[in-house]
Design a protein around this motif. Structure first.
Motif, PDB file in Angstrom:
ATOM      1  N   LEU A  42       0.944  -1.205  -0.019  1.00 23.18           N
ATOM      2  CA  LEU A  42      -0.191  -0.044  -0.182  1.00 23.18           C
ATOM      3  C   LEU A  42       0.780   1.313   0.011  1.00 23.18           C
ATOM      4  N   LYS A  43       0.764   2.033  -0.835  1.00 25.00           N
ATOM      5  CA  LYS A  43       1.541   3.238  -1.065  1.00 25.00           C
ATOM      6  C   LYS A  43       0.379   4.623  -1.100  1.00 25.00           C
ATOM      7  N   ALA A  44       0.642   5.264  -0.351  1.00 24.08           N
ATOM      8  CA  ALA A  44      -0.159   6.706  -0.378  1.00 24.08           C
ATOM      9  C   ALA A  44       0.471   7.695  -1.299  1.00 24.08           C
ATOM     10  N   HIS A  51       9.306  11.326  -1.009  1.00 21.34           N
ATOM     11  CA  HIS A  51      10.128  10.046  -0.585  1.00 21.34           C
ATOM     12  C   HIS A  51       8.862   9.316   0.517  1.00 21.34           C
ATOM     13  N   LYS A  52       8.515   8.329  -0.167  1.00 19.09           N
ATOM     14  CA  LYS A  52       7.360   7.803   0.413  1.00 19.09           C
ATOM     15  C   LYS A  52       7.789   6.975   1.624  1.00 19.09           C
ATOM     16  N   SER A  53       8.739   6.095   1.818  1.00 17.15           N
ATOM     17  CA  SER A  53       9.112   5.601   2.779  1.00 17.15           C
ATOM     18  C   SER A  53       9.560   6.202   4.068  1.00 17.15           C
ATOM     19  N   GLU A  54      10.287   7.514   3.713  1.00 12.41           N
ATOM     20  CA  GLU A  54      10.620   8.442   4.879  1.00 12.41           C
ATOM     21  C   GLU A  54       9.489   8.719   5.490  1.00 12.41           C
ATOM     22  N   VAL A  85      -2.635   0.477  -4.384  1.00 10.41           N
ATOM     23  CA  VAL A  85      -2.293  -0.625  -4.050  1.00 10.41           C
ATOM     24  C   VAL A  85      -1.777  -1.710  -5.162  1.00 10.41           C
ATOM     25  N   GLU A  86      -0.624  -2.504  -4.894  1.00  8.83           N
ATOM     26  CA  GLU A  86      -0.069  -3.365  -5.886  1.00  8.83           C
ATOM     27  C   GLU A  86       0.471  -4.719  -5.190  1.00  8.83           C
ATOM     28  N   GLU A  87       0.726  -5.669  -6.126  1.00  7.80           N
ATOM     29  CA  GLU A  87       1.313  -7.059  -5.740  1.00  7.80           C
ATOM     30  C   GLU A  87       2.711  -6.626  -5.598  1.00  7.80           C
ATOM     31  N   GLN A  88       3.144  -7.323  -4.267  1.00  8.55           N
ATOM     32  CA  GLN A  88       4.437  -7.304  -3.993  1.00  8.55           C
ATOM     33  C   GLN A  88       5.340  -8.244  -4.633  1.00  8.55           C
ATOM     34  N   ALA A  89       6.453  -7.735  -5.161  1.00  3.94           N
ATOM     35  CA  ALA A  89       7.321  -8.562  -6.419  1.00  3.94           C
ATOM     36  C   ALA A  89       8.251  -9.520  -5.202  1.00  3.94           C
ATOM     37  N   GLY A  90       8.602 -10.317  -5.639  1.00  2.76           N
ATOM     38  CA  GLY A  90       9.579 -11.410  -5.082  1.00  2.76           C
ATOM     39  C   GLY A  90      11.115 -10.752  -4.941  1.00  2.76           C
ATOM     40  N   VAL A  93      17.998  -8.473  -6.549  1.00  2.00           N
ATOM     41  CA  VAL A  93      18.841  -7.308  -6.378  1.00  2.00           C
ATOM     42  C   VAL A  93      18.173  -6.041  -7.053  1.00  2.00           C
ATOM     43  N   GLU A  94      18.200  -4.977  -5.945  1.00  2.00           N
ATOM     44  CA  GLU A  94      17.486  -3.692  -6.423  1.00  2.00           C
ATOM     45  C   GLU A  94      18.460  -2.789  -6.995  1.00  2.00           C
ATOM     46  N   LEU A  95      17.910  -2.410  -8.204  1.00  2.00           N
ATOM     47  CA  LEU A  95      18.710  -1.718  -9.155  1.00  2.00           C
ATOM     48  C   LEU A  95      18.127  -0.214  -9.412  1.00  2.00           C
ATOM     49  N   ASN A 188      13.419   3.322  -9.280  1.00  2.00           N
ATOM     50  CA  ASN A 188      14.083   2.776  -8.105  1.00  2.00           C
ATOM     51  C   ASN A 188      13.278   2.319  -6.952  1.00  2.00           C
ATOM     52  N   PRO A 189      13.160   1.156  -6.541  1.00  2.00           N
ATOM     53  CA  PRO A 189      14.086   0.178  -7.323  1.00  2.00           C
ATOM     54  C   PRO A 189      13.332  -0.553  -8.601  1.00  2.00           C
ATOM     55  N   VAL A 190      14.125  -0.878  -9.280  1.00  2.00           N
ATOM     56  CA  VAL A 190      13.889  -2.127 -10.339  1.00  2.00           C
ATOM     57  C   VAL A 190      14.415  -3.494  -9.591  1.00  2.00           C
ATOM     58  N   VAL A 200       9.257  -1.575  -9.413  1.00  2.00           N
ATOM     59  CA  VAL A 200       8.401  -1.296  -8.368  1.00  2.00           C
ATOM     60  C   VAL A 200       8.178   0.020  -7.778  1.00  2.00           C
ATOM     61  N   ASP A 201       8.978   0.989  -8.335  1.00  2.00           N
ATOM     62  CA  ASP A 201       8.863   2.454  -7.940  1.00  2.00           C
ATOM     63  C   ASP A 201       9.340   2.961  -9.235  1.00  2.00           C
ATOM     64  N   ALA A 202       8.682   4.137  -9.502  1.00  2.00           N
ATOM     65  CA  ALA A 202       8.728   5.052 -10.752  1.00  2.00           C
ATOM     66  C   ALA A 202       8.404   6.377 -10.379  1.00  2.00           C
TER      67      ALA A 202
HETATM   68  P1  ADP Z   1      10.248   5.499  -1.909  1.00  2.00           P
HETATM   69  O1  ADP Z   1       9.137   6.658  -2.290  1.00  2.00           O
HETATM   70  O2  ADP Z   1      10.521   5.576  -0.436  1.00  2.00           O
HETATM   71  O3  ADP Z   1      11.207   5.205  -2.807  1.00  2.00           O
HETATM   72  P2  ADP Z   1       9.155   2.775  -2.829  1.00  2.00           P
HETATM   73  O4  ADP Z   1       8.014   2.700  -3.522  1.00  2.00           O
HETATM   74  O5  ADP Z   1      10.679   2.736  -3.719  1.00  2.00           O
HETATM   75  O6  ADP Z   1       9.193   4.156  -2.043  1.00  2.00           O
HETATM   76  O7  ADP Z   1       9.076   1.749  -1.839  1.00  2.00           O
HETATM   77  C1  ADP Z   1      10.010   1.622  -1.039  1.00  2.00           C
HETATM   78  C2  ADP Z   1      10.575   0.209  -0.839  1.00  2.00           C
HETATM   79  O8  ADP Z   1       9.713  -0.971  -0.868  1.00  2.00           O
HETATM   80  C3  ADP Z   1      11.370  -0.227  -2.222  1.00  2.00           C
HETATM   81  O9  ADP Z   1      12.812   0.216  -2.124  1.00  2.00           O
HETATM   82  C4  ADP Z   1      11.223  -1.746  -2.417  1.00  2.00           C
HETATM   83  O10 ADP Z   1      12.145  -2.288  -1.204  1.00  2.00           O
HETATM   84  C5  ADP Z   1       9.772  -1.985  -1.470  1.00  2.00           C
HETATM   85  N1  ADP Z   1       8.710  -2.045  -2.290  1.00  2.00           N
HETATM   86  C6  ADP Z   1       8.127  -1.038  -2.967  1.00  2.00           C
HETATM   87  N2  ADP Z   1       7.003  -1.422  -3.809  1.00  2.00           N
HETATM   88  C7  ADP Z   1       7.072  -2.894  -4.009  1.00  2.00           C
HETATM   89  C8  ADP Z   1       6.531  -4.014  -4.713  1.00  2.00           C
HETATM   90  N3  ADP Z   1       5.442  -3.593  -5.289  1.00  2.00           N
HETATM   91  N4  ADP Z   1       7.084  -5.348  -4.593  1.00  2.00           N
HETATM   92  C9  ADP Z   1       8.135  -5.242  -3.582  1.00  2.00           C
HETATM   93  N5  ADP Z   1       8.918  -4.368  -2.942  1.00  2.00           N
HETATM   94  C10 ADP Z   1       8.247  -2.981  -3.042  1.00  2.00           C
END
Ligand code: ADP
Ligand code: MG
Length: 207
Positions: A42-44, A51-54, A85-90, A93-95, A188-190, A200-202
């Motif tokens: 879930l992302k607001a 910077h969502k996680s911060e 709301v999205e599916e969580q990827a497995g 390596v985060e690129l 970031n990250p791919v 997973v983030d754009a």
């Molecule tokens: P931020 O705005 O903080 O960069 P992100 O969308 O990158 O937010 O999400 C923070 C972290 O959560 C990512 O670096 C990644 O590790 C994890 N994450 C986010 N979305 C997903 C997803 N759909 N599947 C798996 N991991 C995710």
């Protein structure tokens, strides 16, 4: 004007970049997320939420039944325009894959180690667009952390061909770098896993 994560994802997905399946929810009814496969993320999103996680605007590993309560908590702290709301990827390596438009050199593709360590590691490679497939492979090989792609925590090697394909989709001939409406952006990250990559983030970088 802010171009939100889900809008950038729609554009890059149409160009062939894999992104998680997801839905946008603007109200309090999360029924639209019912068909997504758990675990969910879930992302607001909103004008001030870069910077969502911060800002604790990302919650990972959720079940469908938890969405409403977690969203209510975010809504109490933040003033989101809505939720993705999205599916969580497995795991993988985060690129980072980025496109910047240098005033002197023009469009430049950036890739490197991404995720939370991006700033700390500063392990990136740059090439002018359009790049060739050989450029893409050389960019990856030039990273100090290149060995991570050969196998991550004893796991299987990363699908480097899929990473190369993604780099070509962004920075190769006819790639996203030619799409001016996207301006500068950062994926970031791919997450690069053993069988494919997923952005997973754009983020659109306002120029
Ligand atoms: P931020 O705005 O903080 O960069 P992100 O969308 O990158 O937010 O999400 C923070 C972290 O959560 C990512 O670096 C990644 O590790 C994890 N994450 C986010 N979305 C997903 C997803 N759909 N599947 C798996 N991991 C995710
Ligand atoms: Mg991110």
């Amino acid at each position: 004007m802010t171009i939100y994560e889900h809008e950038v994802k729609a554009l890059i997905s149409a160009a062939g970049v894999p992104v998680p399946r997801g839905v946008v929810v603007r109200g309090t009814d999360f029924g639209a997320a019912r068909d997504l496969a758990e675990p969910l993320v879930l992302k607001a999103f909103g004008a001030g939420l870069v910077h969502k996680s911060e800002n604790q605007a990302v919650a990972l590993g959720l079940r469908f039944s938890e969405l409403e309560a977690v969203a209510a908590g975010m809504r109490a702290r933040l003033e989101p325009a809505g939720f993705l709301v999205e599916e969580q990827a497995g795991p993988g390596v985060e690129l980072i894959v980025g496109l910047v438009r240098d005033p002197a050199f023009g469009p430049v593709l950036l890739t490197g180690l991404g995720g939370v360590w991006t700033e700390a590691l500063r392990d990136t490679a740059l090439r002018l667009c359009p790049i060739s497939e050989q450029d893409a492979r050389r960019m990856l090989a030039s990273l100090r952390g290149a060995a991570l792609l050969d196998g991550w925590r004893g796991g299987p090697p990363v699908d480097v061909d899929a990473v190369v394909k993604l780099l070509m989709t962004v920075g190769g001939p006819g790639g996203l770098w030619e799409r001016l409406e996207l301006g500068e952006f950062e994926l970031n990250p791919v997450i690069a896993g053993p069988s494919g990559v997923i952005a997973v983030d754009a983020r659109h970088l306002p120029g």
